[in-house]
Design a protein around this motif. Structure first.
Motif, PDB file in Angstrom:
ATOM      1  N   GLN A 306       0.657  -1.344   0.289  1.00  0.00           N
ATOM      2  CA  GLN A 306      -0.134   0.548  -0.516  1.00  0.00           C
ATOM      3  C   GLN A 306       1.143   1.350   0.086  1.00  0.00           C
ATOM      4  O   GLN A 306       1.972   1.032   0.404  1.00  0.00           O
ATOM      5  N   TRP A 307       0.079   2.280  -0.470  1.00  0.00           N
ATOM      6  CA  TRP A 307       0.627   3.407  -0.504  1.00  0.00           C
ATOM      7  C   TRP A 307       0.749   4.012   0.685  1.00  0.00           C
ATOM      8  O   TRP A 307      -0.001   4.975   1.564  1.00  0.00           O
ATOM      9  N   ASP A 308       2.378   3.188   1.860  1.00  0.00           N
ATOM     10  CA  ASP A 308       2.105   3.966   2.865  1.00  0.00           C
ATOM     11  C   ASP A 308       3.714   3.821   3.543  1.00  0.00           C
ATOM     12  O   ASP A 308       4.430   3.262   2.981  1.00  0.00           O
ATOM     13  N   ALA A 309       4.259   4.964   4.011  1.00  0.00           N
ATOM     14  CA  ALA A 309       5.727   5.205   4.124  1.00  0.00           C
ATOM     15  C   ALA A 309       6.184   3.874   4.613  1.00  0.00           C
ATOM     16  O   ALA A 309       7.247   3.996   5.433  1.00  0.00           O
ATOM     17  N   ALA A 310       5.798   3.578   5.947  1.00  0.00           N
ATOM     18  CA  ALA A 310       6.346   2.646   7.201  1.00  0.00           C
ATOM     19  C   ALA A 310       6.312   1.043   6.281  1.00  0.00           C
ATOM     20  O   ALA A 310       7.346   0.165   6.904  1.00  0.00           O
ATOM     21  N   THR A 311       5.279   0.243   5.452  1.00  0.00           N
ATOM     22  CA  THR A 311       5.140  -0.148   4.734  1.00  0.00           C
ATOM     23  C   THR A 311       6.502  -0.269   3.603  1.00  0.00           C
ATOM     24  O   THR A 311       6.777  -1.230   3.790  1.00  0.00           O
ATOM     25  N   PHE A 312       6.855   0.749   3.009  1.00  0.00           N
ATOM     26  CA  PHE A 312       7.537   0.856   2.151  1.00  0.00           C
ATOM     27  C   PHE A 312       8.715   0.221   2.609  1.00  0.00           C
ATOM     28  O   PHE A 312       9.924  -0.138   2.471  1.00  0.00           O
ATOM     29  N   GLY A 314       9.289  -0.426   5.420  1.00  0.00           N
ATOM     30  CA  GLY A 314      10.134  -1.777   5.893  1.00  0.00           C
ATOM     31  C   GLY A 314      10.215  -2.972   4.895  1.00  0.00           C
ATOM     32  O   GLY A 314      11.258  -4.177   5.086  1.00  0.00           O
ATOM     33  N   VAL A 315       9.684  -2.925   3.647  1.00  0.00           N
ATOM     34  CA  VAL A 315       9.771  -3.737   2.907  1.00  0.00           C
ATOM     35  C   VAL A 315      11.073  -3.777   2.236  1.00  0.00           C
ATOM     36  O   VAL A 315      12.322  -4.436   1.825  1.00  0.00           O
ATOM     37  N   ILE A 316      11.614  -2.380   1.854  1.00  0.00           N
ATOM     38  CA  ILE A 316      12.879  -1.981   1.908  1.00  0.00           C
ATOM     39  C   ILE A 316      14.647  -2.823   3.062  1.00  0.00           C
ATOM     40  O   ILE A 316      14.944  -3.382   2.460  1.00  0.00           O
ATOM     41  N   GLN A 317      14.281  -2.802   3.947  1.00  0.00           N
ATOM     42  CA  GLN A 317      15.076  -2.976   4.869  1.00  0.00           C
ATOM     43  C   GLN A 317      15.136  -4.905   4.600  1.00  0.00           C
ATOM     44  O   GLN A 317      16.094  -5.287   5.080  1.00  0.00           O
ATOM     45  N   ARG A 318      14.293  -5.178   5.105  1.00  0.00           N
ATOM     46  CA  ARG A 318      14.159  -6.817   5.175  1.00  0.00           C
ATOM     47  C   ARG A 318      14.592  -6.908   3.491  1.00  0.00           C
ATOM     48  O   ARG A 318      15.480  -8.202   3.816  1.00  0.00           O
ATOM     49  N   ASN A 319      14.291  -6.163   2.699  1.00  0.00           N
ATOM     50  CA  ASN A 319      14.747  -7.546   1.365  1.00  0.00           C
ATOM     51  C   ASN A 319      16.869  -6.765   1.753  1.00  0.00           C
ATOM     52  O   ASN A 319      16.937  -7.562   0.493  1.00  0.00           O
ATOM     53  N   VAL A 320      17.452  -5.376   1.664  1.00  0.00           N
ATOM     54  CA  VAL A 320      18.179  -5.406   1.548  1.00  0.00           C
ATOM     55  C   VAL A 320      19.221  -6.411   2.727  1.00  0.00           C
ATOM     56  O   VAL A 320      20.082  -6.520   2.102  1.00  0.00           O
ATOM     57  N   GLY A 501       6.023  10.185   7.935  1.00  0.00           N
ATOM     58  CA  GLY A 501       5.513   9.885   6.610  1.00  0.00           C
ATOM     59  C   GLY A 501       6.614   9.991   5.356  1.00  0.00           C
ATOM     60  O   GLY A 501       5.995   9.795   4.660  1.00  0.00           O
ATOM     61  N   VAL A 502       8.037   9.965   5.944  1.00  0.00           N
ATOM     62  CA  VAL A 502       8.734  10.247   4.526  1.00  0.00           C
ATOM     63  C   VAL A 502       9.616   9.178   4.426  1.00  0.00           C
ATOM     64  O   VAL A 502      10.552   8.956   5.520  1.00  0.00           O
ATOM     65  N   VAL A 503       9.987   9.030   3.591  1.00  0.00           N
ATOM     66  CA  VAL A 503      11.050   7.524   3.645  1.00  0.00           C
ATOM     67  C   VAL A 503      12.297   8.034   2.751  1.00  0.00           C
ATOM     68  O   VAL A 503      12.289   8.856   1.502  1.00  0.00           O
ATOM     69  N   ALA A 504      13.393   8.046   3.958  1.00  0.00           N
ATOM     70  CA  ALA A 504      14.015   9.161   3.374  1.00  0.00           C
ATOM     71  C   ALA A 504      16.168   7.960   3.822  1.00  0.00           C
ATOM     72  O   ALA A 504      15.826   7.067   4.506  1.00  0.00           O
ATOM     73  N   PHE A 505      16.675   8.417   2.912  1.00  0.00           N
ATOM     74  CA  PHE A 505      18.273   7.182   2.953  1.00  0.00           C
ATOM     75  C   PHE A 505      18.853   8.228   2.201  1.00  0.00           C
ATOM     76  O   PHE A 505      18.772   8.231   0.883  1.00  0.00           O
ATOM     77  N   TRP A 511      24.102  10.273  -2.468  1.00  0.00           N
ATOM     78  CA  TRP A 511      22.834  10.289  -3.608  1.00  0.00           C
ATOM     79  C   TRP A 511      21.768  10.174  -2.235  1.00  0.00           C
ATOM     80  O   TRP A 511      21.748   9.444  -1.524  1.00  0.00           O
ATOM     81  N   ILE A 512      20.846  11.295  -2.266  1.00  0.00           N
ATOM     82  CA  ILE A 512      20.017  10.879  -1.133  1.00  0.00           C
ATOM     83  C   ILE A 512      18.542  11.287  -1.749  1.00  0.00           C
ATOM     84  O   ILE A 512      18.908  12.089  -2.899  1.00  0.00           O
ATOM     85  N   SER A 513      17.603   9.877  -0.905  1.00  0.00           N
ATOM     86  CA  SER A 513      16.653   9.738  -1.503  1.00  0.00           C
ATOM     87  C   SER A 513      15.118  10.128  -0.579  1.00  0.00           C
ATOM     88  O   SER A 513      15.082  10.090   0.119  1.00  0.00           O
ATOM     89  N   VAL A 514      14.744  11.162  -1.564  1.00  0.00           N
ATOM     90  CA  VAL A 514      13.439  12.020   0.113  1.00  0.00           C
ATOM     91  C   VAL A 514      12.368  11.260  -1.057  1.00  0.00           C
ATOM     92  O   VAL A 514      11.759  11.930  -2.146  1.00  0.00           O
ATOM     93  N   THR A 515      10.847  10.618  -0.360  1.00  0.00           N
ATOM     94  CA  THR A 515      10.154  10.403  -0.958  1.00  0.00           C
ATOM     95  C   THR A 515       9.330  10.757   0.279  1.00  0.00           C
ATOM     96  O   THR A 515       9.484  10.843   1.359  1.00  0.00           O
ATOM     97  N   ASN A 516       7.569  12.182   0.050  1.00  0.00           N
ATOM     98  CA  ASN A 516       7.478  12.494   1.098  1.00  0.00           C
ATOM     99  C   ASN A 516       5.831  11.656   0.235  1.00  0.00           C
ATOM    100  O   ASN A 516       4.853  12.007  -0.594  1.00  0.00           O
ATOM    101  N   PHE A 517       5.529  10.471   1.660  1.00  0.00           N
ATOM    102  CA  PHE A 517       4.244  10.324   1.570  1.00  0.00           C
ATOM    103  C   PHE A 517       2.790  10.758   2.377  1.00  0.00           C
ATOM    104  O   PHE A 517       1.850  10.666   2.589  1.00  0.00           O
ATOM    105  N   ASP A 518       3.230  11.881   2.840  1.00  0.00           N
ATOM    106  CA  ASP A 518       2.988  12.913   3.648  1.00  0.00           C
ATOM    107  C   ASP A 518       1.736  13.356   2.259  1.00  0.00           C
ATOM    108  O   ASP A 518       1.899  13.105   1.226  1.00  0.00           O
ATOM    109  N   ALA A 519       1.048  14.315   3.680  1.00  0.00           N
ATOM    110  CA  ALA A 519      -0.124  15.031   3.153  1.00  0.00           C
ATOM    111  C   ALA A 519       0.619  16.398   2.818  1.00  0.00           C
ATOM    112  O   ALA A 519       0.135  17.417   1.654  1.00  0.00           O
TER     113      ALA A 519
END
Length: 558
Positions: A306-312, A314-320, A501-505, A511-519
């Motif tokens: 789902q479009w959700d910061a915590a979900t994304f 968690g998926v990323i950390q688990r698979n890395v 509400g942000v996924v950033a690494f 190189w920094i990537s920032v994705t804003n899942f918040d409103a």
């Protein structure tokens, strides 16, 4: 220089040949059509192209019912045309990956036809999984197992003398009999197939249903309520079988099979690559994704996230973490030929309004341009910034939404659900041929009507419409992929805490990537903004449902 690890952080573009581009004007995509569009592929700056099946086939399952593993379907082209296409892609330094379907053949394969013409217990029948029926006269299937496409997983044959005979196992459609991988002839023949394509210049394989080859066919058969769904298994606590003990999938015998494939792969320079379609428990994925097996296995988690910061996150950390454990890299996949396109999947539900000023055509199943497409663009930028390989499906670079409402008479997918004369669920909606021009017959796909109907609004997503528009999805993909090539570094990431509400690494080179899942918009970290999906000025806060890439120099204030 030949790089044996080219695949570890590759950008790979999937082509569904029948729906990419048609050159001969019969409404079906072909290899000549792909060759005519190589410039489009090269302009994306991808590292490899993965071709979905192009072998001779009756198309009872979109080409995954293979008549001959070492030839090209005449509707799609010839081996000479394939060789020319490989040469053209290699000239652009683009690798070639082909689909291999080893769990089952088609019922038109010469070995299956030989099995039907031979007696029970024969060498020919042993290549497949034939069994006697139950009931007083063998009139009932050997067990209650069900096929993925519905109905029993067994079909009864008529023997050469005209009498009802044995039953054969097919875990997909009745036209896809399962191979017997305990048979040495089957194993040896697939090694010949691997070498056939390797010798033609193919760089790797995508292995269909990689977890399904080895099967335990000993009696008594476990009932279907224990076996569960074949493709997705009865995972977790609901799985009554121990690791490697499920009768149909992810069995330990696969280790030996793929070790034999690895010997073939390592005979090439650089070694051939393979990625497994392996629907297995995460802790079992490493059995396919290691240097003694296929090398890499698909991580499908983002296909259903789902479009959700915590979900994304968690998926990323688990698979890395999983990839690191097995010295492989993860795969990031948002769309493919089997699922709803992510521009539609990420669209808000009907009761959630779009942002002011956005447009859409809900009656045509079109994704809301303001939200679904924004999320799709943000998601691909996030995926491209991650360590590992990113797999992209044809048409997502155009922001294509799912096509809905396909008339029943045009439906091709055996898995489709049809109600009131139209398809309401199935895989045809993501397989509709691409729009290349804003108008014309089949929007430039062919000189004839496309084999799957294209909606009237398709032209607004066409390559012709987008190629000169710097704000288009196509231009964003091109720019992101070109930047990614220059920004890749070690296969590591460090999380940045910019809010729930942000996924950033950050990658090791800054190189920094920032994705804003918040409103609400969020401030970007210090550094030089090199790309952002919201098309705002560099110094503005990052909009909701958007991603930005920032370069942070060593010593620069946080």
């Amino acid at each position: 220089m030949k790089d044996p690890g080219w695949w570890r952080q590759a950008a790979i573009y999937q082509i569904y040949p029948r729906s990419f581009s048609d050159r001969n004007g019969d409404g079906v995509g072909d290899l000549a059509g792909v060759l005519s569009r190589v410039d489009h592929i090269a302009a994306l700056d991808v590292d490899a192209v993965w071709f979905s099946p192009f072998s001779p086939s009756a198309l009872t399952d979109g080409g995954y019912d293979v008549d001959d593993y070492r030839d090209i379907d005449p509707l799609i082209g010839t081996l000479a045309e394939f060789d020319a296409l490989v040469a053209a892609l290699h000239e652009h330094e683009i690798k070639v990956i082909v689909d291999l379907v080893p769990n089952h053949s088609s019922d038109r394969h010469e070995w299956f036809r030989a099995a039907l013409a031979s007696a029970p217990g024969s060498r020919e029948r042993d290549r497949y999984l034939f069994r006697g029926g139950t009931g007083e006269n063998g009139e009932l299937p050997p067990n209650d197992w069900q096929a993925m496409f519905g109905g029993p997983a067994w079909t009864r044959v008529t023997e050469a003398d005209g009498t009802p005979g044995q039953w054969y196992l097919h875990l997909f459609s009745t036209h896809q009999p399962d191979w017997n991988w305990a048979n040495q002839e089957v194993r040896d023949d697939f090694l010949i197939t691997l070498r056939f394509w390797g010798d033609r210049g193919v760089d790797g394989f995508r292995v269909d249903v990689a977890m399904g080859l080895a099967k335990d066919m000993s009696e008594p058969y476990p009932p279907w309520e224990q076996v569960g769904g074949f493709l997705f298994l009865a995972l977790g606590a609901d799985n009554p079988f121990g690791d490697g003990k499920h009768p149909l999938v992810d069995r330990d015998e696969l280790t030996e099979i793929y070790a034999g494939w690895r010997q073939v792969f390592d005979g090439y320079d650089p070694p051939l690559f393979a990625v497994a379609e392996a629907w297995v428990e995460p802790h079992r994925r490493g059995r396919y994704a290691n240097s003694k097996s296929l090398g890499q296995a698909f991580n499908f988690d983002l296909l259903y996230a789902q479009w959700d910061a915590a979900t994304f996150r968690g998926v990323i950390q688990r698979n890395v973490d999983l990839a690191s454990e097995h010295d492989t890299t993860s795969t990031w996949v948002l769309s493919n030929h089997d699922v709803v396109r992510h521009a539609s999947r990420f669209a808000p539900p009907p009761d959630e309004p779009a942002e002011p000023g956005t447009t859409g055509d809900d009656s045509a199943g079109r994704a809301l341009l303001g939200r679904g497409l924004a999320r799709a663009e943000a998601a691909i930028m996030l995926a491209l910034a991650l360590p590992g390989s990113t797999y992209m499906y044809q048409g997502e670079e155009l922001g294509l939404p799912e096509v809905t409402g396909i008339p029943a008479g045009k439906v091709q997918d055996p898995w489709a659900v049809v109600e009131n004369g139209v398809m309401i669920a199935g895989r045809d909606g993501c397989r509709v041929p691409l729009p290349w021009t804003a108008g014309g017959v089949s929007f430039g796909f062919s000189a004839a009507d496309a084999h799957l109907p294209q909606p009237d609004w398709f032209g607004s997503y066409s390559v012709e419409t987008q190629v000169g528009d710097p704000s288009s999805t196509l231009c964003l993909y091109r720019e992101a992929l070109a930047l990614r090539r220059t920004l890749q570094s070690e296969e590591l990431l460090e999380w940045l805490e910019l809010g729930p509400g942000v996924v950033a690494f950050r990658r090791p080179n800054g190189w920094i990537s920032v994705t804003n899942f918040d409103a609400d918009p969020v401030a970007l970290p210090p550094g030089r903004v090199v790309l952002r999906s919201d098309r705002r000025d560099a110094n503005e806060p990052l909009a909701a449902e958007a991603t930005a890439w920032v370069l942070h120099s060593p010593g620069e204030a946080e």
